[in-house]
Design a protein around this motif. Structure first.
Motif, mmCIF file in Angstrom:
data_model
loop_
_atom_site.group_PDB
_atom_site.id
_atom_site.type_symbol
_atom_site.label_atom_id
_atom_site.label_comp_id
_atom_site.label_asym_id
_atom_site.label_seq_id
_atom_site.Cartn_x
_atom_site.Cartn_y
_atom_site.Cartn_z
ATOM 1 N N VAL A 14 0.842 -1.198 0.000
ATOM 2 C CA VAL A 14 0.000 0.000 0.000
ATOM 3 C C VAL A 14 0.875 1.245 0.000
ATOM 4 C CG1 VAL A 14 -1.705 1.292 1.346
ATOM 5 C CG2 VAL A 14 -1.820 -1.187 1.267
ATOM 6 N N GLU A 15 0.482 2.228 -0.800
ATOM 7 C CA GLU A 15 1.119 3.547 -0.750
ATOM 8 C C GLU A 15 0.184 4.450 0.040
ATOM 9 O OE1 GLU A 15 3.024 6.917 -3.707
ATOM 10 O OE2 GLU A 15 1.872 5.266 -4.571
ATOM 11 N N LYS A 16 0.652 4.931 1.189
ATOM 12 C CA LYS A 16 -0.203 5.743 2.058
ATOM 13 C C LYS A 16 -0.552 7.064 1.376
ATOM 14 C CE LYS A 16 0.408 4.007 6.626
ATOM 15 N NZ LYS A 16 0.570 4.370 8.011
ATOM 16 N N ILE A 17 -1.794 7.499 1.583
ATOM 17 C CA ILE A 17 -2.262 8.780 1.063
ATOM 18 C C ILE A 17 -2.051 9.811 2.162
ATOM 19 C CG2 ILE A 17 -4.275 10.081 0.310
ATOM 20 C CD1 ILE A 17 -5.384 7.407 -0.788
ATOM 21 N N VAL A 41 -3.892 0.712 -2.850
ATOM 22 C CA VAL A 41 -3.290 -0.613 -3.038
ATOM 23 C C VAL A 41 -2.469 -0.602 -4.322
ATOM 24 C CG1 VAL A 41 -3.759 -3.062 -3.404
ATOM 25 C CG2 VAL A 41 -5.152 -1.760 -1.794
ATOM 26 N N VAL A 42 -1.201 -0.988 -4.206
ATOM 27 C CA VAL A 42 -0.292 -1.012 -5.353
ATOM 28 C C VAL A 42 -0.210 -2.418 -5.949
ATOM 29 C CG1 VAL A 42 2.074 -0.566 -6.100
ATOM 30 C CG2 VAL A 42 1.029 0.883 -4.362
ATOM 31 N N VAL A 43 0.031 -3.422 -5.091
ATOM 32 C CA VAL A 43 0.171 -4.812 -5.532
ATOM 33 C C VAL A 43 -0.401 -5.718 -4.440
ATOM 34 C CG1 VAL A 43 1.799 -6.604 -6.248
ATOM 35 C CG2 VAL A 43 2.327 -4.251 -6.722
ATOM 36 N N VAL A 44 -1.034 -6.812 -4.840
ATOM 37 C CA VAL A 44 -1.537 -7.797 -3.880
ATOM 38 C C VAL A 44 -0.866 -9.148 -4.125
ATOM 39 C CG1 VAL A 44 -3.761 -6.657 -3.626
ATOM 40 C CG2 VAL A 44 -3.516 -8.442 -5.313
ATOM 41 N N HIS A 64 -7.545 -0.056 -5.349
ATOM 42 C CA HIS A 64 -8.527 0.239 -4.297
ATOM 43 C C HIS A 64 -7.935 1.221 -3.289
ATOM 44 C CE1 HIS A 64 -11.312 -3.562 -4.493
ATOM 45 N NE2 HIS A 64 -11.453 -2.749 -5.535
ATOM 46 N N THR A 65 -8.778 2.088 -2.751
ATOM 47 C CA THR A 65 -8.389 2.945 -1.638
ATOM 48 C C THR A 65 -8.888 2.267 -0.378
ATOM 49 O OG1 THR A 65 -8.600 4.905 -3.023
ATOM 50 C CG2 THR A 65 -8.572 5.261 -0.655
ATOM 51 N N VAL A 66 -7.973 2.033 0.565
ATOM 52 C CA VAL A 66 -8.300 1.246 1.748
ATOM 53 C C VAL A 66 -8.070 2.045 3.025
ATOM 54 C CG1 VAL A 66 -7.875 -1.000 0.672
ATOM 55 C CG2 VAL A 66 -5.988 0.207 1.754
ATOM 56 N N LEU A 67 -8.806 1.670 4.072
ATOM 57 C CA LEU A 67 -8.644 2.243 5.392
ATOM 58 C C LEU A 67 -7.671 1.358 6.161
ATOM 59 C CD1 LEU A 67 -9.610 4.422 7.379
ATOM 60 C CD2 LEU A 67 -11.424 2.854 8.066
ATOM 61 N N LEU A 68 -6.651 1.969 6.738
ATOM 62 C CA LEU A 68 -5.582 1.221 7.389
ATOM 63 C C LEU A 68 -5.613 1.424 8.902
ATOM 64 C CD1 LEU A 68 -2.815 2.311 4.887
ATOM 65 C CD2 LEU A 68 -3.965 0.107 4.955
ATOM 66 N N PRO A 69 -5.107 0.450 9.663
ATOM 67 C CA PRO A 69 -5.019 0.640 11.113
ATOM 68 C C PRO A 69 -3.952 1.679 11.448
ATOM 69 C CG PRO A 69 -3.957 -1.411 10.481
ATOM 70 C CD PRO A 69 -4.602 -0.848 9.242
#
Length: 97
Positions: A14-17, A41-44, A64-69
């Motif tokens: 993931v590349e943080k926004i 998300v860059v690569v899975v 995808h834009t994801v919510l991270l802990p």
């Protein structure tokens, strides 16, 4: 030449926004509005195997834009960019417009 990382099993790169701290007019935004911890998300990875050998695919896809802990994940530096590696289970959800 930049290195390319393919995550193993159910890991997600993931590349943080980083949200802007001020508007285009120079108005400073309160810290609360810039607090959302999200990333793109860059690569899975291919997914994690079950006991009987079947693969459970990762629940998010590239882009995808994801919510991270707030805590967790592993910081990875590739070239001059910083990324974070999370397990699929650690991702809290996807963000949609």
């Amino acid at each position: 030449m930049a290195k390319r990382l393919i995550p193993s099993l159910n890991r997600v790169l993931v590349e943080k926004i980083i949200p802007p701290s001020k508007t285009s007019y120079g108005i400073l935004l309160p810290e609360k509005t810039t607090k959302l911890n999200s990333g793109k998300v860059v690569v899975v990875g291919p997914g994690a195997p079950t006991m009987d050998g079947n693969i459970i695919p990762v629940s998010v896809k590239e882009g995808h834009t994801v919510l991270l802990p707030d805590y967790g994940g592993m910081e990875v530096k590739l070239g001059d960019k910083e990324y974070h590696l999370f397990r699929d289970d650690d991702i809290l959800g996807t963000l949609h417009d």
